[in-house]
Design a protein around this motif. Structure first.
Motif, PDB file in Angstrom:
ATOM      1  N   LEU A   1       0.881  -1.204   0.087  1.00  0.00           N
ATOM      2  CA  LEU A   1       0.010  -0.027   0.049  1.00  0.00           C
ATOM      3  C   LEU A   1       0.902   1.227  -0.010  1.00  0.00           C
ATOM      4  N   PHE A   2       1.974   0.959   0.613  1.00  0.00           N
ATOM      5  CA  PHE A   2       2.750   2.448   0.737  1.00  0.00           C
ATOM      6  C   PHE A   2       3.695   2.816  -0.524  1.00  0.00           C
ATOM      7  N   ILE A   3       3.816   1.603  -1.302  1.00  0.00           N
ATOM      8  CA  ILE A   3       4.526   1.785  -2.666  1.00  0.00           C
ATOM      9  C   ILE A   3       3.306   2.356  -3.698  1.00  0.00           C
ATOM     10  N   SER A   4       1.956   1.723  -3.255  1.00  0.00           N
ATOM     11  CA  SER A   4       1.162   2.466  -4.284  1.00  0.00           C
ATOM     12  C   SER A   4       0.795   3.715  -4.016  1.00  0.00           C
ATOM     13  N   VAL A   5       0.714   4.237  -2.840  1.00  0.00           N
ATOM     14  CA  VAL A   5       0.507   5.422  -2.455  1.00  0.00           C
ATOM     15  C   VAL A   5       1.772   6.504  -3.049  1.00  0.00           C
ATOM     16  N   VAL A   6       2.731   6.164  -3.195  1.00  0.00           N
ATOM     17  CA  VAL A   6       4.106   7.077  -3.578  1.00  0.00           C
ATOM     18  C   VAL A   6       3.941   6.996  -5.040  1.00  0.00           C
ATOM     19  N   LYS A   7       3.407   5.678  -5.639  1.00  0.00           N
ATOM     20  CA  LYS A   7       3.611   5.748  -7.122  1.00  0.00           C
ATOM     21  C   LYS A   7       2.458   6.613  -7.427  1.00  0.00           C
TER      22      LYS A   7
ATOM     23  N   ALA B   1       1.113   9.329  -6.287  1.00  0.00           N
ATOM     24  CA  ALA B   1       1.610  10.663  -5.881  1.00  0.00           C
ATOM     25  C   ALA B   1       2.399  11.241  -7.103  1.00  0.00           C
ATOM     26  N   PHE B   2       3.563  10.412  -7.402  1.00  0.00           N
ATOM     27  CA  PHE B   2       4.350  10.811  -8.719  1.00  0.00           C
ATOM     28  C   PHE B   2       3.553  10.461 -10.005  1.00  0.00           C
ATOM     29  N   GLY B   3       2.534  10.003 -10.028  1.00  0.00           N
ATOM     30  CA  GLY B   3       1.985   9.818 -11.260  1.00  0.00           C
ATOM     31  C   GLY B   3       1.667  11.011 -12.199  1.00  0.00           C
ATOM     32  N   ASN B   4       1.397  12.163 -11.618  1.00  0.00           N
ATOM     33  CA  ASN B   4       1.396  13.331 -12.360  1.00  0.00           C
ATOM     34  C   ASN B   4       2.242  14.263 -11.566  1.00  0.00           C
ATOM     35  N   ARG B   5       3.327  14.259 -11.875  1.00  0.00           N
ATOM     36  CA  ARG B   5       4.315  15.149 -10.714  1.00  0.00           C
ATOM     37  C   ARG B   5       4.224  16.552 -10.816  1.00  0.00           C
ATOM     38  N   ARG B   6       3.839  17.042 -12.166  1.00  0.00           N
ATOM     39  CA  ARG B   6       3.681  18.623 -12.300  1.00  0.00           C
ATOM     40  C   ARG B   6       2.505  19.116 -11.659  1.00  0.00           C
ATOM     41  N   LYS B   7       1.546  18.390 -11.422  1.00  0.00           N
ATOM     42  CA  LYS B   7       0.269  18.551 -10.555  1.00  0.00           C
ATOM     43  C   LYS B   7       0.397  18.543  -9.129  1.00  0.00           C
ATOM     44  N   THR B   8      -0.505  19.252  -8.190  1.00  0.00           N
ATOM     45  CA  THR B   8      -0.431  19.168  -6.967  1.00  0.00           C
ATOM     46  C   THR B   8      -0.728  17.648  -6.531  1.00  0.00           C
ATOM     47  N   LEU B   9      -0.671  17.378  -5.408  1.00  0.00           N
ATOM     48  CA  LEU B   9      -1.034  16.176  -4.717  1.00  0.00           C
ATOM     49  C   LEU B   9      -2.383  15.771  -4.930  1.00  0.00           C
ATOM     50  N   LYS B  10      -3.130  16.425  -4.712  1.00  0.00           N
ATOM     51  CA  LYS B  10      -4.654  16.318  -4.710  1.00  0.00           C
ATOM     52  C   LYS B  10      -5.017  15.905  -6.079  1.00  0.00           C
ATOM     53  N   ASN B  11      -4.638  16.931  -7.029  1.00  0.00           N
ATOM     54  CA  ASN B  11      -4.881  16.442  -8.443  1.00  0.00           C
ATOM     55  C   ASN B  11      -4.266  15.070  -8.907  1.00  0.00           C
TER      56      ASN B  11
ATOM     57  N   LEU C   1      -3.371  12.481  -7.087  1.00  0.00           N
ATOM     58  CA  LEU C   1      -4.026  11.349  -6.394  1.00  0.00           C
ATOM     59  C   LEU C   1      -5.530  11.151  -6.942  1.00  0.00           C
ATOM     60  N   SER C   2      -6.390  12.369  -7.464  1.00  0.00           N
ATOM     61  CA  SER C   2      -7.529  12.371  -7.853  1.00  0.00           C
ATOM     62  C   SER C   2      -7.682  11.578  -9.087  1.00  0.00           C
ATOM     63  N   ASN C   3      -6.557  11.337  -9.846  1.00  0.00           N
ATOM     64  CA  ASN C   3      -6.545  10.430 -10.773  1.00  0.00           C
ATOM     65  C   ASN C   3      -6.089   9.074 -10.851  1.00  0.00           C
ATOM     66  N   SER C   4      -6.106   8.584  -9.412  1.00  0.00           N
ATOM     67  CA  SER C   4      -5.680   7.557  -9.130  1.00  0.00           C
ATOM     68  C   SER C   4      -6.474   6.622  -8.250  1.00  0.00           C
ATOM     69  N   ILE C   5      -6.183   5.335  -7.971  1.00  0.00           N
ATOM     70  CA  ILE C   5      -7.143   4.338  -7.034  1.00  0.00           C
ATOM     71  C   ILE C   5      -7.653   4.968  -5.750  1.00  0.00           C
ATOM     72  N   PHE C   6      -7.056   6.121  -5.406  1.00  0.00           N
ATOM     73  CA  PHE C   6      -7.374   6.729  -4.031  1.00  0.00           C
ATOM     74  C   PHE C   6      -8.160   7.796  -4.058  1.00  0.00           C
ATOM     75  N   ARG C   7      -8.815   8.074  -5.399  1.00  0.00           N
ATOM     76  CA  ARG C   7      -9.449   9.186  -5.598  1.00  0.00           C
ATOM     77  C   ARG C   7     -10.641   9.404  -4.642  1.00  0.00           C
ATOM     78  N   THR C   8     -11.378   8.327  -4.337  1.00  0.00           N
ATOM     79  CA  THR C   8     -12.751   8.653  -3.617  1.00  0.00           C
ATOM     80  C   THR C   8     -12.110   9.353  -1.955  1.00  0.00           C
ATOM     81  N   ILE C   9     -11.037   8.483  -1.601  1.00  0.00           N
ATOM     82  CA  ILE C   9     -10.617   9.115  -0.240  1.00  0.00           C
ATOM     83  C   ILE C   9     -10.250  10.457  -0.394  1.00  0.00           C
ATOM     84  N   ILE C  10      -9.372  10.950  -1.427  1.00  0.00           N
ATOM     85  CA  ILE C  10      -8.844  12.110  -1.625  1.00  0.00           C
ATOM     86  C   ILE C  10     -10.103  13.408  -1.902  1.00  0.00           C
TER      87      ILE C  10
END
Length: 264
Positions: free
Chosen positions: A200-206, A208-218, A220-229
């Motif tokens: 899970l930790f690795i998934s969170v970090v991955k 977060a860096f999925g769109n490194r030019r965007k803010t973390l909220k943006n 993570l909003s495009n990730s599997i954690f979108r609902t939580i965020i």
């Protein structure tokens, strides 16, 4: 080693031949008589010849059948595994509590998969000394807030202590690569300072860096954690979500992980 064996591009082979650099690498590795050593991609045997006979056990993993035959002729006592390193199980080479020490001039095209494999199977690995592309080495040791800070920076320095040993010129390899290399030392921690679900930790970090030019909220909003965020605008984690992944320290990533883990 037979000079007629030409490096193959599909295996990312660049053979090191400079004796001074080879000795510097061996000195940095500092093999001990009780060590259990595994070499990734021995090639023509430049490092192999300096290590064989100096440790309790020495294993070479080589994917190229042409090289395996020549190595067996030159080093009849060498245990050679003709396999893809990414497909072997490191646990099968460990003896009692003696963890593996890993060394290798690894192919640039599979550097990240090799590093992630070492992280995944680190309970069987004491340390690794690897020749990697210079740009990758910079990312491995980078600190937050710098342009080189990346997924590898966070994960390797969470699970291990990393050290940049020295830069290596393309002139010491055949064929000569178009980029500089570097020697990196990785010492895996016996236990982590933080109790986390590693996957899970690795998934969170991955994520977060999925769109490194965007803010973390943006990002993570495009990730599997979108609902939580999407539910976190007024939560204690909001001070992190306004930042970009490259601005978060490892401690910040742990905080982010704990929030996501709690709200799964």
């Amino acid at each position: 080693m037979d000079e007629k064996i030409q490096p193959l591009k599909r295996f990312g082979q660049n053979y090191i031949f400079d004796k001074n650099i080879i000795q510097k690498i061996i000195d940095e590795f500092n093999p001990q008589s009780e060590d259990l050593v595994l070499e990734i991609g021995p090639g023509r045997g430049a490092l192999t010849s300096e290590l064989i006979g100096k440790t309790k056990k020495f294993i070479a993993v080589e994917i190229d059948k042409r090289i395996v035959k020549k190595l067996a002729e030159k080093f009849p006592e060498l245990e050679i595994i003709n396999e893809d390193f990414l497909k072997i199980k490191l646990e099968s080479f460990v003896e009692s509590n003696n963890k593996l020490r890993i060394i290798g001039n690894i192919p640039y095209n599979i550097t990240s998969p090799i590093l992630f494999k070492l992280i995944d199977e680190r309970k069987f690995v004491s340390d690794a000394l690897l020749m990697v592309q210079y740009e990758v080495a910079k990312r491995i040791i980078a600190k937050e807030g710098t342009k080189d800070y990346s997924l590898l920076s966070v994960l390797l320095n969470f699970f291990a202590q990393t050290e940049f040993c020295f830069k290596i010129s393309p002139n010491v390899f055949y064929p000569k690569p178009k980029v500089y290399s570097a020697l990196i030392k990785i010492r895996f921690y016996d236990s982590l300072q933080e109790d986390v679900d590693e996957k899970l930790f690795i998934s969170v970090v991955k994520a977060a860096f999925g769109n490194r030019r965007k803010t973390l909220k943006n990002s993570l909003s495009n990730s599997i954690f979108r609902t939580i965020i999407s539910r976190s605008s007024s939560d204690s984690i909001s001070h992190l979500l306004s930042k970009r992944a490259e601005d978060l320290s490892i401690k910040d990533f742990v905080e982010l992980y704990k929030y996501i883990e709690k709200n799964l």
